[in-house]
Scaffold this motif. Structure first.
Motif, mmCIF file in Angstrom:
data_model
loop_
_atom_site.group_PDB
_atom_site.id
_atom_site.type_symbol
_atom_site.label_atom_id
_atom_site.label_comp_id
_atom_site.label_asym_id
_atom_site.label_seq_id
_atom_site.Cartn_x
_atom_site.Cartn_y
_atom_site.Cartn_z
ATOM 1 N N ARG A 1 0.809 -1.418 -0.027
ATOM 2 C CA ARG A 1 -0.267 -0.122 0.062
ATOM 3 C C ARG A 1 0.566 1.337 0.192
ATOM 4 O O ARG A 1 0.247 2.730 -0.188
ATOM 5 C CB ARG A 1 -0.793 0.046 1.326
ATOM 6 N N ARG A 2 2.226 1.221 0.604
ATOM 7 C CA ARG A 2 2.778 2.602 0.717
ATOM 8 C C ARG A 2 3.583 2.519 -0.744
ATOM 9 O O ARG A 2 4.302 3.385 -0.797
ATOM 10 C CB ARG A 2 4.272 2.278 2.084
ATOM 11 N N ALA A 3 3.424 1.660 -1.380
ATOM 12 C CA ALA A 3 4.584 1.587 -2.820
ATOM 13 C C ALA A 3 3.854 1.634 -3.813
ATOM 14 O O ALA A 3 2.227 1.725 -3.816
ATOM 15 C CB ALA A 3 4.995 0.355 -2.720
ATOM 16 N N GLU A 4 4.824 2.527 -4.876
ATOM 17 C CA GLU A 4 4.267 2.913 -5.931
ATOM 18 C C GLU A 4 4.400 1.587 -6.772
ATOM 19 O O GLU A 4 5.449 1.129 -7.075
ATOM 20 C CB GLU A 4 4.686 4.056 -7.007
ATOM 21 N N ILE A 5 3.304 1.130 -7.331
ATOM 22 C CA ILE A 5 3.150 0.236 -8.003
ATOM 23 C C ILE A 5 2.471 -0.188 -9.732
ATOM 24 O O ILE A 5 1.802 0.433 -9.783
ATOM 25 C CB ILE A 5 1.914 -1.430 -7.792
ATOM 26 N N SER A 6 3.368 -0.248 -11.093
ATOM 27 C CA SER A 6 3.542 0.264 -12.191
ATOM 28 C C SER A 6 3.383 -0.861 -12.952
ATOM 29 O O SER A 6 4.530 -2.174 -12.523
ATOM 30 C CB SER A 6 4.665 0.682 -12.411
ATOM 31 N N ALA A 7 2.428 -1.149 -13.720
ATOM 32 C CA ALA A 7 1.717 -2.316 -13.673
ATOM 33 C C ALA A 7 2.610 -2.757 -15.582
ATOM 34 O O ALA A 7 2.583 -1.477 -16.246
ATOM 35 C CB ALA A 7 0.520 -2.428 -14.813
ATOM 36 N N ILE A 8 2.785 -3.666 -16.185
ATOM 37 C CA ILE A 8 3.251 -4.132 -17.557
ATOM 38 C C ILE A 8 2.426 -4.617 -17.370
ATOM 39 O O ILE A 8 1.205 -5.684 -17.489
ATOM 40 C CB ILE A 8 4.625 -5.143 -17.345
ATOM 41 N N ASP A 9 1.835 -4.552 -19.666
ATOM 42 C CA ASP A 9 0.912 -4.981 -19.781
ATOM 43 C C ASP A 9 -0.162 -4.813 -19.484
ATOM 44 O O ASP A 9 -1.248 -6.078 -19.700
ATOM 45 C CB ASP A 9 2.075 -6.623 -20.771
ATOM 46 N N ARG A 10 -0.918 -3.946 -18.810
ATOM 47 C CA ARG A 10 -2.342 -4.051 -18.463
ATOM 48 C C ARG A 10 -2.389 -4.826 -17.666
ATOM 49 O O ARG A 10 -4.110 -5.098 -17.310
ATOM 50 C CB ARG A 10 -3.276 -3.797 -19.667
ATOM 51 N N ALA A 11 -1.189 -5.436 -16.423
ATOM 52 C CA ALA A 11 -1.723 -6.542 -15.285
ATOM 53 C C ALA A 11 -2.339 -5.276 -14.547
ATOM 54 O O ALA A 11 -2.634 -4.511 -14.544
ATOM 55 C CB ALA A 11 -0.416 -6.736 -14.853
ATOM 56 N N GLU A 12 -3.363 -6.147 -14.003
ATOM 57 C CA GLU A 12 -4.573 -5.549 -12.705
ATOM 58 C C GLU A 12 -4.065 -6.230 -11.119
ATOM 59 O O GLU A 12 -3.962 -7.396 -10.860
ATOM 60 C CB GLU A 12 -5.748 -5.753 -12.824
ATOM 61 N N TRP A 13 -2.829 -5.485 -9.974
ATOM 62 C CA TRP A 13 -2.227 -6.198 -8.920
ATOM 63 C C TRP A 13 -3.885 -6.366 -8.301
ATOM 64 O O TRP A 13 -3.530 -7.374 -7.604
ATOM 65 C CB TRP A 13 -1.710 -4.903 -8.475
#
Length: 199
Positions: free
Chosen positions: A105-117
């Motif tokens: 939750r504290r991290a910035e998560i960048s998706a590759i190829d439209r993945a959904e965390w």
């Protein structure tokens, strides 16, 4: 499914011809400490921290394992030790976190190829002691974990996470043909963590 859901199965571990995987216990402190200290240089890279310090003691490790054991029992996150079949030598460690854990939750998560965390059930981290990397024990562990997580945990989608600086593990995971799904920018870390998808 939240980890604290009573209906969520929690595996007791597994045994293969190479290793035994079971929940870590405080009583594992000495064997775990030996593996940690042998592998401390690459664990510092893997963790992106100064842990373990050169003066890290068995007693300090025992306290860490006590906390991990409590967290496992409370179903907050799960930690397994990787042992040889006679449980006389620790070979490494495995950690299973919910994808909604505070660390993410504290991290910035960048998706590759439209993945959904949010589509993923768990994020899995593991390490194998330095002297057991030469015979590819880490790859055999990875290969065993994939069906175990689906069968025993009933996870539909899992992520294996490593630090981009830990080149040996990055290469091993990529050779297993797991696609990179996310980059994780933790404000406490200098470099990104990489999350590879198992579907």
């Amino acid at each position: 499914m939240p980890f604290t859901d009573d209906a969520m199965p929690v595996s007791a571990g597994m045994r293969t011809e190479d290793f035994l995987l079971r929940p870590i216990r405080e009583a594992d402190a000495e064997l775990d400490h030996e593996a940690v200290m042998e592998s401390r240089e690459f664990l510092r890279t893997w963790e992106q921290s100064s842990w373990p310090e050169d003066d890290f003691t068995v007693e300090a490790n025992r306290e860490d394992l006590r906390k991990l054991e409590r967290r496992h029992t409370a179903k907050e996150a799960f930690t397994y030790t990787v042992m040889n079949l006679t449980e006389t030598r620790c070979l490494g460690c495995l950690y299973i976190f919910s994808t909604d854990a505070g660390m993410f939750r504290r991290a910035e998560i960048s998706a590759i190829d439209r993945a959904e965390w949010s589509d993923y059930d768990a994020a899995v981290y593991f390490w194998i002691r330095k002297s057991d990397l030469a015979d590819a024990l880490d790859r055999r562990l990875l290969d065993a974990l994939r069906p175990w997580l689906a069968r025993d945990w009933r996870f539909d989608k899992v992520l294996f996470v490593t630090n981009e600086q830990f080149e040996q593990q990055v290469e091993m995971i990529e050779k297993a043909e797991l696609p990179l799904a996310f980059r994780i920018d933790d404000p406490k870390a200098e470099r990104d963590f990489l999350a590879y998808a198992v579907r």
